[in-house]
Enzyme design. Structure first.
Site, PDB file in Angstrom:
ATOM      1  N   THR A 191       3.795  -9.834   2.021  1.00  0.00           N
ATOM      2  CA  THR A 191       3.359 -10.281   0.706  1.00  0.00           C
ATOM      3  C   THR A 191       1.901  -9.926   0.456  1.00  0.00           C
ATOM      4  O   THR A 191       1.102  -9.841   1.380  1.00  0.00           O
ATOM      5  CB  THR A 191       3.588 -11.799   0.532  1.00  0.00           C
ATOM      6  OG1 THR A 191       3.293 -12.166  -0.807  1.00  0.00           O
ATOM      7  CG2 THR A 191       2.741 -12.607   1.488  1.00  0.00           C
ATOM      8  N   CYS A 192       1.616  -9.686  -0.804  1.00  0.00           N
ATOM      9  CA  CYS A 192       0.250  -9.460  -1.263  1.00  0.00           C
ATOM     10  C   CYS A 192       0.092 -10.255  -2.567  1.00  0.00           C
ATOM     11  O   CYS A 192       0.882 -11.154  -2.835  1.00  0.00           O
ATOM     12  CB  CYS A 192      -0.030  -7.973  -1.443  1.00  0.00           C
ATOM     13  SG  CYS A 192       1.030  -7.158  -2.643  1.00  0.00           S
ATOM     14  N   ARG A 193      -0.878  -9.935  -3.358  1.00  0.00           N
ATOM     15  CA  ARG A 193      -1.104 -10.726  -4.574  1.00  0.00           C
ATOM     16  C   ARG A 193       0.022 -10.559  -5.585  1.00  0.00           C
ATOM     17  O   ARG A 193       0.589 -11.530  -6.065  1.00  0.00           O
ATOM     18  CB  ARG A 193      -2.449 -10.356  -5.210  1.00  0.00           C
ATOM     19  CG  ARG A 193      -2.819 -11.248  -6.391  1.00  0.00           C
ATOM     20  CD  ARG A 193      -4.234 -11.022  -6.882  1.00  0.00           C
ATOM     21  NE  ARG A 193      -4.562  -9.633  -7.139  1.00  0.00           N
ATOM     22  CZ  ARG A 193      -4.338  -9.012  -8.301  1.00  0.00           C
ATOM     23  NH1 ARG A 193      -3.792  -9.660  -9.296  1.00  0.00           N
ATOM     24  NH2 ARG A 193      -4.660  -7.749  -8.451  1.00  0.00           N
TER      25      ARG A 193
END
Length: 137
Positions: free
Chosen positions: A96-98
C-alpha cells in the site's frame, strides 16, 4: 455506413478510445498485470493472520496513520531491505501507498524477488480511510 464513419471520424475515434480505456484494466489483469484488492478483500486477507501489509510511503505519512499491523519500508529502501521480509515469500503480501499509484513498482519488485501472492491495495491508504476503516498511529 462507410460514409458515416468518414463524416464522423472524430466521433468514431472517441468511441474506440473510450472503449479501449474501459477494457484496459481487464486486459492488463489477463496479461499478468498487478493483482489488486479492494478494502473489503484486504480486510478478509488481513483476518487470515498470516498476511503482511507493506506500507511504502514516506516515514511522516506512515507515522500519521497506517493500516493495522503494517510494516513500513519506503519504496526507495525496498530493494536493499527485501530480505527482511523474506519469510513472507509464500504468504500473502498487500502493498500500500497513499493512492495506490506507487504500489505497482513495489509489487513488481517483490514478484521478481520470488514473492508469490502480492496484491496492491486499490486506492491505497486514502481508499482505506475513505471507507472509515481503522488506522494505527
Amino acid at each position: 455506413m462507410g460514409e458515416f464513419i468518414l463524416n464522423n471520424l472524430a466521433l468514431v475515434a472517441l468511441f474506440l478510445a473510450s472503449g479501449a480505456m474501459l477494457l484496459w484494466p481487464e486486459i492488463s489483469r489477463l496479461a499478468g498485470g498487478p493483482a489488486q484488492v479492494g478494502t473489503l478483500g484486504a480486510t478478509r486477507l488481513m483476518n487470515q493472520g498470516t498476511t503482511l501489509i507493506l506500507d511504502i510511503r514516506e516515514g511522516d505519512d506512515f507515522a500519521a496513520g497506517h493500516l493495522p499491523r503494517a510494516r513500513h519500508i519506503h519504496l526507495t529502501q525496498l530493494p536493499k531491505r527485501v530480505d527482511e521480509i523474506g519469510k513472507f515469500k509464500d504468504k500473502t503480501v498487500i502493498v500500500t501507498c497513499r493512492t495506490g499509484a506507487k504500489a505497482a513498482s513495489a509489487s513488481r519488485l517483490l514478484r521478481q524477488a520470488g514473492f508469490k501472492n502480492v496484491f496492491e491495495l486499490r486506492g491505497g491508504v486514502s481508499a482505506w480511510q475513505a471507507a472509515s476503516l481503522p488506522v494505527e498511529k
